[in-house]
Structure formats: C-alpha cells, structure tokens
Design an enzyme around this catalytic site. Structure first.
Site, mmCIF file in Angstrom:
data_model
loop_
_atom_site.group_PDB
_atom_site.id
_atom_site.type_symbol
_atom_site.label_atom_id
_atom_site.label_comp_id
_atom_site.label_asym_id
_atom_site.label_seq_id
_atom_site.Cartn_x
_atom_site.Cartn_y
_atom_site.Cartn_z
ATOM 1 N N CYS A 1 -0.390 0.672 0.517
ATOM 2 C CA CYS A 1 0.133 -0.595 0.000
ATOM 3 C C CYS A 1 -0.948 -1.521 -0.601
ATOM 4 O O CYS A 1 -1.392 -1.319 -1.716
ATOM 5 C CB CYS A 1 0.915 -1.300 1.106
ATOM 6 S SG CYS A 1 2.125 -2.517 0.497
ATOM 7 N N GLU B 1 5.241 3.284 3.883
ATOM 8 C CA GLU B 1 4.411 2.582 4.856
ATOM 9 C C GLU B 1 5.267 2.186 6.064
ATOM 10 O O GLU B 1 6.368 1.677 5.920
ATOM 11 C CB GLU B 1 3.804 1.337 4.206
ATOM 12 C CG GLU B 1 2.948 0.504 5.150
ATOM 13 C CD GLU B 1 2.436 -0.767 4.495
ATOM 14 O OE1 GLU B 1 1.401 -1.277 4.946
ATOM 15 O OE2 GLU B 1 3.069 -1.247 3.526
ATOM 16 N N LYS C 1 -5.497 1.984 7.351
ATOM 17 C CA LYS C 1 -5.453 1.072 6.201
ATOM 18 C C LYS C 1 -6.656 0.135 6.199
ATOM 19 O O LYS C 1 -6.919 -0.577 7.176
ATOM 20 C CB LYS C 1 -4.154 0.272 6.253
ATOM 21 C CG LYS C 1 -3.925 -0.660 5.069
ATOM 22 C CD LYS C 1 -2.577 -1.363 5.224
ATOM 23 C CE LYS C 1 -2.268 -2.300 4.070
ATOM 24 N NZ LYS C 1 -0.968 -3.008 4.291
#
Length: 250
Positions: free
Chosen positions: A137, A38, A103
């Site tokens: 994540c 990330e 994300k």
C-alpha cells in the site's frame, strides 16, 4: 506466468469469514500466483492487539490453500511477534516455503505508525523464473525504496487504498512500472470497511512501458507476465543503466 488477484470486500475483523469467502471465490480458479489484499483477514485495522495473529492464523490459511491448489499465494495480515505488531506480507509456495516482508512505510495519516512497527528490509522472492519485489500500500508513494537495481522483474503491491485517493494509486502504479522497467501488479480491496471508508474496484497490472495488461472477471483481476517480452523490452530500452547510484539508509 499467470497472476490473479482477488478484489475482496474484506469482512471487518472476521478472519474465519474472510477465509471462507476467499476459498469460495477461488473455486475452479487456476493461476501460478494468487494475490490477496492488504490485511486480507481483518481489514486495515488499527486495533492491533485485538486483530493481530498470535498463532500464525493467516499464514496457516495461506499454506493450506497454497498446498491444496498447488500454487503460490501472497497477501498481508496483522501479526504480533515479540511484543511488536507488524503489517506483514507473506509469499507462500505450495511446498510451504514462506518469505515475508514487514511493511516499511506506515501510514501516519491513519496512525498506523503509532501501532505497528516498520520493517527494515527490502524483500525480493523468486518464483517460477520471476523475481518479485514485495510492497504494501503506502510503500507506493516512496519510489527510492522500490528502485530497481536490476534485481527484480515485477513489483507486487497489495493495498487498502480508499476511493477518495484512488487517482494517486493508479498514476503511481503506472509510474513505478515505467521508471523501473518492470511489471507492476497493484491489488486493491473493494467495498466499505469498519471506518466507513469506501474502496472502488481499482486493481491493475502494468507492463514496463505503462501499458495495462490485466483483464477482469467478476471480483478477479488477472495478468500474464511474459518474461520474454520483458527481457526484449529491457534489451532495447536500457534505461536502468543510466539510473542514479545511491544507497538507502534503513
């Protein structure tokens, strides 16, 4: 299919330094797909106006090395577009074809939700006969969003997940593999970031039964995704047929 992730010690806010370090680490390495962590070009940074790509710097780097090595690359980077900042995960193929995922679940504990804009779409990309769900994540903590509707074979999680919460990271990766009858490859960074958070080596790839299938060599972690083995396992254990039927409001 061979997937290799780089456990990068990301240099804080230094794109060119990180690009050089990645190229050095990849010398004489081969895989069908390389994963980067990330925000691989900057570290997990909330100074979005300072670090975000405005000219697709990280994407152009991925296209360059993908073409040079004739293999796919995936990882996330901070990006500015139309006045918004995104934590954007790219999947780049050697011919330059690119798919991206913004994300969805922003890490409010660090204030990510105050700086970046959440994505609205779940993204699946097919490459060399494997269907990959792209995730970043904190998405790992939200199983409904990652539910397998018989539309993917593997989940890719790229992360900056600190050592102090690494137990949750490792347990949830295995859980996502088991409940979704899929491969799960979770790539975490290593080292210490600009916020003085420490990241231990904790990258893994799990098979659909929760078995670890990755092996490690230096800062690289690799796994072979055997689609025949997965298909046989799914035919024998047809658990997905019994899943709850629901829709996600995005």
């Amino acid at each position: 299919m061979k997937v290799t992730g780089l456990n990068s010690d990301i240099i804080w806010k230094d794109k060119s330094g990180n690009f050089k370090a990645i190229e050095k680490e990849l010398q004489n390495q081969e895989a069908d797909l390389f994963l980067l962590p990330e925000m691989f070009s900057t570290g997990f940074c909330m100074d979005a106006s300072e670090v975000s790509d405005r000219n697709e710097e990280s994407l152009e780097f991925l296209k360059k090395i993908s073409k040079e090595k004739n293999t796919a690359f995936s990882g996330s980077a901070p990006v500015e577009q139309d006045g918004h900042f995104y934590n954007r995960m790219y999947f780049v193929q050697p011919d330059g074809e690119t798919v991206f995922y913004n994300k969805r679940h922003l890490f409010s504990f660090s204030g990510e939700d105050k700086v970046y804009t959440p994505g609205k779409e779940r993204v699946i990309v097919s490459y060399k006969g494997v269907r990959f769900l792209l995730q970043v994540c904190y998405d790992l903590r939200f199983p409904v969003f990652a539910r397998n509707n018989n539309d993917y074979d593997a989940i890719l999680y790229v992360a900056n997940w600190p050592e102090k919460r690494v137990g949750a990271w490792e347990h949830l990766l295995k859980a996502r593999a088991i409940e979704n009858l899929s491969f799960v490859f979770g790539l975490n960074r290593i080292g210490t970031d600009g916020n003085n958070l420490f990241y231990q080596e904790s990258s893994h790839c799990f098979f659909a039964d929760g078995k670890e299938i990755s092996h490690k060599n230096g800062n690289r972690v690799s796994a072979e995704l055997d689609m025949n083995e997965l298909e046989d396992f799914r035919k024998h254990f047809q658990f997905l047929n019994d899943r709850d039927d629901f829709s996600i409001q995005l």
